[in-house]
Write a protein that holds these residues in place. Structure first.
Motif, PDB file in Angstrom:
ATOM      1  N   ARG A 186       2.658   8.043  -7.944  1.00 25.07           N
ATOM      2  CA  ARG A 186       2.148   6.717  -8.311  1.00 25.07           C
ATOM      3  C   ARG A 186       2.987   6.078  -9.403  1.00 25.07           C
ATOM      4  NH1 ARG A 186      -4.165   8.652  -8.688  1.00 25.07           N
ATOM      5  NH2 ARG A 186      -4.318   9.362  -6.517  1.00 25.07           N
ATOM      6  N   LYS A 201      -1.240   6.784   1.821  1.00 23.70           N
ATOM      7  CA  LYS A 201      -2.675   6.654   1.567  1.00 23.70           C
ATOM      8  C   LYS A 201      -3.159   7.675   0.541  1.00 23.70           C
ATOM      9  CE  LYS A 201      -3.541   4.707   6.132  1.00 23.70           C
ATOM     10  NZ  LYS A 201      -4.097   4.929   7.493  1.00 23.70           N
ATOM     11  N   GLN A 202      -2.496   8.819   0.483  1.00 22.80           N
ATOM     12  CA  GLN A 202      -2.883   9.798  -0.525  1.00 22.80           C
ATOM     13  C   GLN A 202      -2.424   9.363  -1.914  1.00 22.80           C
ATOM     14  OE1 GLN A 202      -1.701  13.823   0.358  1.00 22.80           O
ATOM     15  NE2 GLN A 202      -2.974  14.682  -1.267  1.00 22.80           N
ATOM     16  N   PHE A 211      -1.915   6.115  -2.851  1.00 24.94           N
ATOM     17  CA  PHE A 211      -2.670   4.911  -3.207  1.00 24.94           C
ATOM     18  C   PHE A 211      -3.925   4.817  -2.327  1.00 24.94           C
ATOM     19  CE2 PHE A 211       1.833   3.766  -4.109  1.00 24.94           C
ATOM     20  CZ  PHE A 211       1.721   3.624  -5.486  1.00 24.94           C
ATOM     21  N   PRO A 212      -4.940   5.639  -2.620  1.00 20.85           N
ATOM     22  CA  PRO A 212      -6.113   5.732  -1.736  1.00 20.85           C
ATOM     23  C   PRO A 212      -6.929   4.451  -1.633  1.00 20.85           C
ATOM     24  CG  PRO A 212      -6.461   6.973  -3.775  1.00 20.85           C
ATOM     25  CD  PRO A 212      -5.033   6.589  -3.754  1.00 20.85           C
ATOM     26  N   SER A 213      -6.875   3.577  -2.626  1.00 19.17           N
ATOM     27  CA  SER A 213      -7.672   2.352  -2.581  1.00 19.17           C
ATOM     28  C   SER A 213      -6.914   1.186  -1.956  1.00 19.17           C
ATOM     29  CB  SER A 213      -8.144   1.967  -3.984  1.00 19.17           C
ATOM     30  OG  SER A 213      -7.028   1.680  -4.823  1.00 19.17           O
ATOM     31  N   PHE A 214      -5.658   1.413  -1.586  1.00 22.57           N
ATOM     32  CA  PHE A 214      -4.837   0.345  -1.020  1.00 22.57           C
ATOM     33  C   PHE A 214      -5.217   0.102   0.437  1.00 22.57           C
ATOM     34  CE2 PHE A 214      -1.156  -1.291   1.256  1.00 22.57           C
ATOM     35  CZ  PHE A 214      -0.657  -2.257   0.407  1.00 22.57           C
ATOM     36  N   GLY A 215      -5.178  -1.163   0.851  1.00 19.37           N
ATOM     37  CA  GLY A 215      -5.460  -1.475   2.241  1.00 19.37           C
ATOM     38  C   GLY A 215      -4.698  -2.703   2.703  1.00 19.37           C
ATOM     39  N   THR A 251      -2.041  -7.612   1.952  1.00 22.16           N
ATOM     40  CA  THR A 251      -2.930  -6.580   1.448  1.00 22.16           C
ATOM     41  C   THR A 251      -4.364  -7.111   1.377  1.00 22.16           C
ATOM     42  OG1 THR A 251      -2.903  -7.088  -0.922  1.00 22.16           O
ATOM     43  CG2 THR A 251      -1.002  -5.904  -0.039  1.00 22.16           C
ATOM     44  N   THR A 252      -5.308  -6.206   1.255  1.00 24.92           N
ATOM     45  CA  THR A 252      -6.713  -6.615   1.140  1.00 24.92           C
ATOM     46  C   THR A 252      -7.019  -7.208  -0.229  1.00 24.92           C
ATOM     47  OG1 THR A 252      -7.263  -4.346   0.484  1.00 24.92           O
ATOM     48  CG2 THR A 252      -7.535  -4.910   2.815  1.00 24.92           C
ATOM     49  N   LYS A 253      -6.079  -7.067  -1.178  1.00 22.25           N
ATOM     50  CA  LYS A 253      -6.286  -7.625  -2.523  1.00 22.25           C
ATOM     51  C   LYS A 253      -5.622  -8.989  -2.696  1.00 22.25           C
ATOM     52  CE  LYS A 253      -8.463  -3.914  -3.977  1.00 22.25           C
ATOM     53  NZ  LYS A 253      -7.847  -2.979  -4.934  1.00 22.25           N
TER      54      LYS A 253
END
Length: 315
Positions: free
Chosen positions: A49, A156-157, A159-163, A176-178
């Protein structure tokens, strides 16, 4: 009493199977090894990270042993570690504008464009990124590769909250979802309405033939100054990564005092990292003069032959 070997219809196993299993001595070694491997993987993901090179190697597992986090198909040389550190400093905001010049086929795009964009958006999912290279086709290839990185289990491991936004598989536009976004264009392409907290220009000139064209060099400069640089917003970070083909390219116009487009005030705002194939005096990597950049892949004999065949092009 059922006869030996008979099948229990309730469990679909032989009578006495449970007792036989319970009587076996328990071996915890395999479980311990599995737990240690999982902990080691999680530790590496946490390190990735904050560390670009670790992220690059973690998201490029060795196909022969993908579960071993100490192995990677990205073979990092010392100069890759140096580049990664400069890019981390840029992302932290230690400086805002970086020029990185180095020979072709040295892994610069994989590290400083593809993995950097994925890592940057993983850390800053609300930011906007623009990536430009010499053609729309190549830009779309970069977009497809970066989307693939973000879809990997390793990413994904880390940045687990990334989408990513559902729907839309455009190679030239990742959202991104953000609210963050990455767009990919060929040099000369439109960036209207698209800001860039991080702007990456990766090899804006295709080859030596294009570089010799006054028209193409001027068009590239016009696009760089009037389109690309006007899109900066937020962090306003810029990375120019290129193999140089001509003294009057973008880097020359930004950094060469003898170039008509040169501005001393503008030049002060750029950190310049020049990494030649053969080390010169005061090498940025601390190499001895005459030392090859990546001897494991391109040894000194190979480089000197290329230099003899095409002295100007090599320079």
């Amino acid at each position: 009493m059922p006869h030996p070997g008979a099948i229990n219809p309730a469990t679909n196993k032989r009578y006495g199977w449970e007792a036989a299993q319970a009587a076996k001595p328990r071996d915890d070694t395999a479980d311990i090894k599995k737990q240690l491997a999982l902990l080691k993987r999680q530790k590496k993901a946490v390190e990735a990270r904050d560390d670009l090179l670790t992220f690059t190697q973690f998201t490029m597992p060795d196909p022969e042993d993908p579960n071993d986090v100490e192995r990677s198909r990205y073979a990092a040389a010392p100069f890759h570690r140096a580049i990664a550190k400069h890019l981390e400093e840029l992302e932290r905001g230690d400086f805002r504008q970086l020029i990185l010049t180095m020979p072709p086929r040295a892994g610069k795009t994989e590290l400083a464009t593809k993995r950097l964009v994925a890592w940057f958006l993983g850390r800053n999912p609300y930011e906007n990124v623009a990536v430009a290279t010499y053609s729309d086709t190549m830009a779309e290839d970069y977009g497809a590769d970066i989307r693939s990185i973000m879809g990997s289990s390793q990413f994904k491991q880390v940045f687990p909250s990334f989408g990513l936004q559902r729907g839309g598989a455009a190679k030239s536009n990742i959202q991104t979802t953000k609210g963050g976004r990455a767009v990919f264009v060929g040099v000369g392409g439109a960036l209207t309405g698209r800001g860039a907290g991080l702007l990456i220009i990766d090899d804006p000139t295709k080859n030596a033939e294009d570089a010799r064209s006054d028209v193409i060099r001027n068009q590239t400069w016009e696009w760089f100054t009037k389109v690309a640089m006007t899109r900066r917003m937020g962090k306003k970070l810029v990375v120019i990564i290129m193999t140089r083909w001509h003294s009057d390219d973008i880097v020359g116009r930004l950094t060469d005092p003898e170039n008509p487009n040169y501005s001393a005030e503008e030049a002060k705002g750029w950190k310049i990292i020049t990494i030649p194939a053969i080390a010169e005096e005061d090498d940025v990597l601390g190499r001895k003069s005459g030392e090859a950049l990546w001897p494991e892949r391109y040894d000194l004999d190979f480089l000197k032959q290329q230099q003899r065949l095409d002295p100007l092009g090599f320079a």
